[in-house]
Design a protein around this motif. Structure first.
Motif, PDB file in Angstrom:
ATOM      1  N   ASP A 107      -7.016   1.608  -5.089  1.00  0.00           N
ATOM      2  CA  ASP A 107      -6.174   2.799  -4.926  1.00  0.00           C
ATOM      3  C   ASP A 107      -7.065   4.039  -4.796  1.00  0.00           C
ATOM      4  O   ASP A 107      -8.297   3.939  -4.804  1.00  0.00           O
ATOM      5  CB  ASP A 107      -5.130   2.893  -6.061  1.00  0.00           C
ATOM      6  CG  ASP A 107      -5.733   3.246  -7.412  1.00  0.00           C
ATOM      7  OD1 ASP A 107      -6.931   3.597  -7.469  1.00  0.00           O
ATOM      8  OD2 ASP A 107      -4.999   3.170  -8.415  1.00  0.00           O
TER       9      ASP A 107
ATOM     10  N   SER B 243       7.408  -1.980  -3.059  1.00  0.00           N
ATOM     11  CA  SER B 243       6.319  -2.358  -3.964  1.00  0.00           C
ATOM     12  C   SER B 243       5.551  -1.125  -4.434  1.00  0.00           C
ATOM     13  O   SER B 243       5.115  -0.307  -3.615  1.00  0.00           O
ATOM     14  CB  SER B 243       5.352  -3.300  -3.247  1.00  0.00           C
ATOM     15  OG  SER B 243       4.154  -3.408  -3.980  1.00  0.00           O
TER      16      SER B 243
ATOM     17  N   SER C 223       2.624  -1.102  -5.235  1.00  0.00           N
ATOM     18  CA  SER C 223       1.252  -1.250  -4.724  1.00  0.00           C
ATOM     19  C   SER C 223       1.104  -0.743  -3.287  1.00  0.00           C
ATOM     20  O   SER C 223      -0.024  -0.583  -2.801  1.00  0.00           O
ATOM     21  CB  SER C 223       0.833  -2.729  -4.765  1.00  0.00           C
ATOM     22  OG  SER C 223       0.909  -3.231  -6.073  1.00  0.00           O
TER      23      SER C 223
ATOM     24  N   VAL D 142      -1.619  -8.090  -5.191  1.00  0.00           N
ATOM     25  CA  VAL D 142      -0.273  -8.684  -5.177  1.00  0.00           C
ATOM     26  C   VAL D 142      -0.357 -10.119  -4.666  1.00  0.00           C
ATOM     27  O   VAL D 142      -1.131 -10.425  -3.749  1.00  0.00           O
ATOM     28  CB  VAL D 142       0.717  -7.893  -4.287  1.00  0.00           C
ATOM     29  CG1 VAL D 142       0.926  -6.485  -4.778  1.00  0.00           C
ATOM     30  CG2 VAL D 142       0.284  -7.874  -2.841  1.00  0.00           C
TER      31      VAL D 142
ATOM     32  N   VAL E 294      -6.174  -3.094  -7.108  1.00  0.00           N
ATOM     33  CA  VAL E 294      -4.738  -3.354  -6.934  1.00  0.00           C
ATOM     34  C   VAL E 294      -4.624  -4.740  -6.295  1.00  0.00           C
ATOM     35  O   VAL E 294      -5.433  -5.083  -5.426  1.00  0.00           O
ATOM     36  CB  VAL E 294      -4.126  -2.283  -5.996  1.00  0.00           C
ATOM     37  CG1 VAL E 294      -2.699  -2.642  -5.594  1.00  0.00           C
ATOM     38  CG2 VAL E 294      -4.165  -0.900  -6.654  1.00  0.00           C
TER      39      VAL E 294
ATOM     40  N   THR F  62      -5.806  -7.959  -2.186  1.00  0.00           N
ATOM     41  CA  THR F  62      -6.345  -6.907  -3.058  1.00  0.00           C
ATOM     42  C   THR F  62      -6.789  -5.693  -2.241  1.00  0.00           C
ATOM     43  O   THR F  62      -7.088  -5.792  -1.046  1.00  0.00           O
ATOM     44  CB  THR F  62      -7.554  -7.437  -3.858  1.00  0.00           C
ATOM     45  OG1 THR F  62      -8.505  -7.988  -2.939  1.00  0.00           O
ATOM     46  CG2 THR F  62      -7.130  -8.513  -4.846  1.00  0.00           C
TER      47      THR F  62
END
Ligand SMILES: Cc1cc2nc3c(=O)[nH]c(=O)nc-3n(C[C@H](O)[C@H](O)[C@H](O)COP(=O)(O)O)c2cc1C
Length: 174
Positions: A36, A67, A69, A44, A42, A33
């Motif tokens: 942003d 990605s 992200s 993944v 955010v 995590t």
């Protein structure tokens, strides 16, 4: 069934076969995590996490360059590795899916760096990015662990493309 060995260097490597071969190496499962630039969380799912060094404490993970992200991880310069437990398979699925608000209804709180820390994980490592390396189709992040916590309990594993749980053998590791 045993696949034919891929040893002829003039042959191109079949990516699907390579992926299957790499999947023989079992791993844990994490959600990485960050925040942003608008301070939105955010995250993944990643099983590329690994330990690198104890002194200084350095860990690594990698994210595919395509990605959405990626810009958040680059801009923030910090990340949190959330190691999932057996009960957190739904979180692994959720953060591996490109839905708009992955954090909706997911229990989390700010960690020591203010980044999102998922609740009730097996372990959490709060890291500052030390190095970012472009390696093929992934970005490799090396991070220095600035804070961490962990708790006992069954960890979630991923092996041969499937979720799994550990069965401890009565054998020494050495
Ligand atoms: C068990 C598991 C492990 C994964 N590990 C990684 C990984 O290490 N790096 C990566 O880039 N994607 C990995 N993925 C795929 C990403 O979670 C997926 O592409 C996700 O959509 C990435 O978030 P994004 O949509 O923001 O790119 C993994 C997926 C699963 C189910």
């Amino acid at each position: 069934m045993i696949n034919k060995p891929q040893i002829n260097p003039s042959q191109t490597i079949d990516p699907r076969d390579l992926r299957q071969a790499l999947g023989a190496f079992g791993t844990g499962v994490t959600v990485v995590t960050t925040l942003d630039t608008a301070s939105r969380p955010v995250g993944v799912t990643a099983n590329s996490f690994n330990s690198v060094s104890l002194d200084p404490p350095i860990v690594l993970w990698s994210l595919r360059t395509s990605s959405p992200s990626l810009p958040a991880f680059d801009a923030c310069g910090r990340f949190v590795i959330n190691v999932l437990t057996l009960e957190q398979v739904p979180l692994s699925r959720r953060f591996a899916t490109p839905v708009p608000d992955k954090f909706n209804g997911v229990p989390h709180e700010p960690g020591q760096q203010g980044l999102p820390v998922l609740t009730d994980c097996a372990a959490v490592f709060e890291c500052r990015t030390e190095q970012r390396l472009e390696v093929g189709d992934h970005i490799l992040y090396l991070g220095r662990v600035e804070a961490f916590h962990h708790r006992p309990g069954p960890a979630l594993l991923f092996c041969q493309g499937r979720y799994a749980q550990s069965v401890c053998l009565e054998l020494d590791a050495t």
